[in-house]
Write an enzyme that holds these catalytic residues in place. Structure first.
Site, PDB file in Angstrom:
ATOM      1  N   GLY A  81      21.165 -19.125  18.908  1.00  0.00           N
ATOM      2  CA  GLY A  81      20.112 -18.052  18.449  1.00  0.00           C
ATOM      3  C   GLY A  81      20.566 -17.569  17.118  1.00  0.00           C
ATOM      4  N   ARG A  84      22.674 -13.679  13.100  1.00  0.00           N
ATOM      5  CA  ARG A  84      22.460 -12.908  11.594  1.00  0.00           C
ATOM      6  C   ARG A  84      21.082 -12.957  10.931  1.00  0.00           C
ATOM      7  NH1 ARG A  84      25.014 -17.752  10.308  1.00  0.00           N
ATOM      8  NH2 ARG A  84      24.265 -18.888   8.417  1.00  0.00           N
ATOM      9  N   LYS A 104      18.072 -12.537   6.480  1.00  0.00           N
ATOM     10  CA  LYS A 104      19.203 -13.048   6.938  1.00  0.00           C
ATOM     11  C   LYS A 104      20.321 -12.339   6.376  1.00  0.00           C
ATOM     12  CE  LYS A 104      21.870 -17.437   6.272  1.00  0.00           C
ATOM     13  NZ  LYS A 104      21.871 -18.779   5.664  1.00  0.00           N
ATOM     14  N   ARG A 174      12.822 -25.194  15.240  1.00  0.00           N
ATOM     15  CA  ARG A 174      13.894 -26.144  15.417  1.00  0.00           C
ATOM     16  C   ARG A 174      13.861 -27.250  16.382  1.00  0.00           C
ATOM     17  NH1 ARG A 174      18.162 -22.750  12.661  1.00  0.00           N
ATOM     18  NH2 ARG A 174      17.041 -20.534  12.397  1.00  0.00           N
ATOM     19  N   ASP A 244      20.255 -27.402  15.244  1.00  0.00           N
ATOM     20  CA  ASP A 244      19.798 -25.953  14.903  1.00  0.00           C
ATOM     21  C   ASP A 244      19.362 -25.815  13.800  1.00  0.00           C
ATOM     22  OD1 ASP A 244      22.789 -26.153  15.542  1.00  0.00           O
ATOM     23  OD2 ASP A 244      22.623 -24.164  14.078  1.00  0.00           O
TER      24      ASP A 244
END
Length: 470
Positions: A81, A84, A104, A174, A244
């Site tokens: 997951g 950040r 981010k 993703r 991912d």
């Protein structure tokens, strides 16, 4: 900036409300005006600094962190997951297409696993430069809208100024998103995610029932092949091709440990944590194929008959190699301006690449020199002059335009980026960035006055390493 909610109606496991952490003293450092205009976002430095640092949020659209799994260097992590990243929502561009707006580095999330969720200024600026360079090179990529400094220190080795990157993407769906829902046993959510991905990225697919899952996988495979071909055409090494970090849209995401290849070698690898060369330059096609196979596995629960599903999905995955090889052959033919498919094309390409590797020739500059040599007396490396005599016989009047369209004169070379990042970490600004970005914005135009940006470092890539850096 009018935001819309996204992903929350697919599964409660996929999108979890999570607020960014306020920054101490946010300030807009870099802003992508051209991209902002296409998204209908006005340049208001004070307001954007607050919004794009996570310090100001839209009460009507709750920020979320997305859940996903991932095969990281081949090892499966079921519960990763956004550790950040906070997705603020989505905006429509001038053509009505939705784009995710994601921060981010705006603090920890429910997926942070003990991390601080912060980003240092260096990696933030790197993402800005690299994503814009890749877009100019014609490579499908997420974009960077802004970099905001936070006025805080991020405790890395050594401590560095903190920053937040605003990433823009067609979606953040993703391969790992499908793995996550499949692992959690959320079949309804998995089905909804496929349908949503189809509506976003492959609206031309209108098949029903189980066939749409096969068609979806096939479309993702085609996008991945297109992406890897683009990477290899310009000498890009992603460095961390985990599931991912594989978007089903076929966009490049995560510019942490990426780098550009200088001297040609299929085994080139820069990532400090890629000890086995899993994601080396020449391994990228195999890894993309492997990642698509992991997507196929995640789709299995959607089928009633597992054996039939295995047959259908395996057939799609197994088509990757033939499709890629055809596209790869076409790429080299265009890079050399060869108009026809001759039996000796492969031998001509192989001979050149062998000479380039044996003589440590620069990938970008060699193909640029070959391109320009068709118009003028442009110096070629001595080691390929004999080969070039055979190659010129196979070219024609159209060859220059074909080659110039696919062979960049300039790339975001690693040492140039590192010089700019060092300036930002030391002083908070750079005297070189604007000039560098200007040259990078026209990568297929050769101009002798910019040769300082064209040259590789004197010592090559010796001891150069990249890091995740966040």
């Amino acid at each position: 900036m009018k935001l819309q909610t996204r992903y929350t109606d697919i599964s409660e496991l996929l999108a979890i409300e999570d607020m960014p952490t306020r920054a101490a003293d946010p300030a807009l450092l870099l802003f992508n005006d051209k991209l902002a205009q296409s998204l209908g976002i006005s340049h208001d430095p004070e307001y954007l600094a607050g919004q794009l640092s996570g310090s100001i949020t839209d009460d009507s659209v709750k920020p979320i962190a997305l859940g996903y799994s991932g095969h990281q260097f081949g090892h499966f992590s079921p519960h990763l997951g956004d550790g950040r990243a906070h997705l603020l929502g989505a905006v429509k561009d001038v053509e009505g297409v939705l784009w995710d707006i994601q921060l981010k580095g705006a603090g920890a999330t429910v997926f942070s696993r003990g991390g601080d969720g912060r980003c240092a200024i260096g990696p933030a600026v790197r993402e800005f430069i690299m994503s814009e360079a890749m877009a100019a090179l014609g490579v499908a990529t997420t974009r960077c809208l802004a970099v905001v400094t936070t006025g805080e220190t991020v405790y890395r080795q050594p401590p560095r100024p903190g920053a937040v990157v605003t990433r823009v993407a067609k979606s953040h769906i993703r391969v790992g998103s499908f793995q996550y829902l499949a692992t959690q046993g959320d079949i309804e959510g998995l089905e909804k995610l496929v349908d949503y991905a189809l509506s976003c990225h492959f609206p031309e697919i209108d098949t029903r029932a189980e066939q749409r899952y096969v068609d979806f996988l096939t479309a993702v495979i085609d996008k991945q092949i297109e992406l890897i071909i683009s990477w290899m055409r310009v000498g890009f090494i992603h460095g961390v091709m985990n599931t991912d970090n594989t978007l089903v849209s076929g966009e490049t995401i995560d510019y942490g440990p990426c780098a550009m290849m200088n001297q040609f070698d299929f085994d080139t690898v820069f990532s400090s944590i890629d000890h086995q060369g899993r994601y080396a330059f020449g391994n990228q096609p195999n890894i993309a194929n492997w990642n698509c196979a992991r997507l196929a596995e995640s789709l299995l629960p959607l089928f009633k008959n597992e054996q039939q599903a295995l047959s259908l999905l395996s057939s799609a995955v197994n088509s990757f190699a033939e499709k890629f090889n055809h596209a790869f052959t076409t790429m080299w033919r265009r890079k050399l301006g060869l108009l026809d498919e001759h039996d000796d094309n492969q031998a001509l390409v192989t001979e050149l690449l062998t000479l380039m590797q044996q003589n440590n020739l620069d990938y970008t500059n060699t193909f640029n020199a070959l391109t320009e040599s068709l118009l003028a007396d442009f110096a070629l490396p001595d080691s390929i002059k004999g080969w070039a005599a055979k190659w010129r016989v196979r070219t024609s009047a159209e060859s220059y335009d074909i080659m110039r369209a696919v062979n960049p004169a300039v790339i975001p070379r690693n040492h140039n980026i590192e010089m700019i990042l060092a300036e930002y970490e030391k002083t908070g600004c750079s005297s070189m960035l604007n000039g560098f970005l200007s040259v990078l914005s026209k990568p297929y135009v050769y101009d002798q006055q910019f040769e300082s940006w064209y040259e590789p470092p004197e010592n090559g890539d010796a001891n150069y390493q990249t890091f995740c850096g966040t």
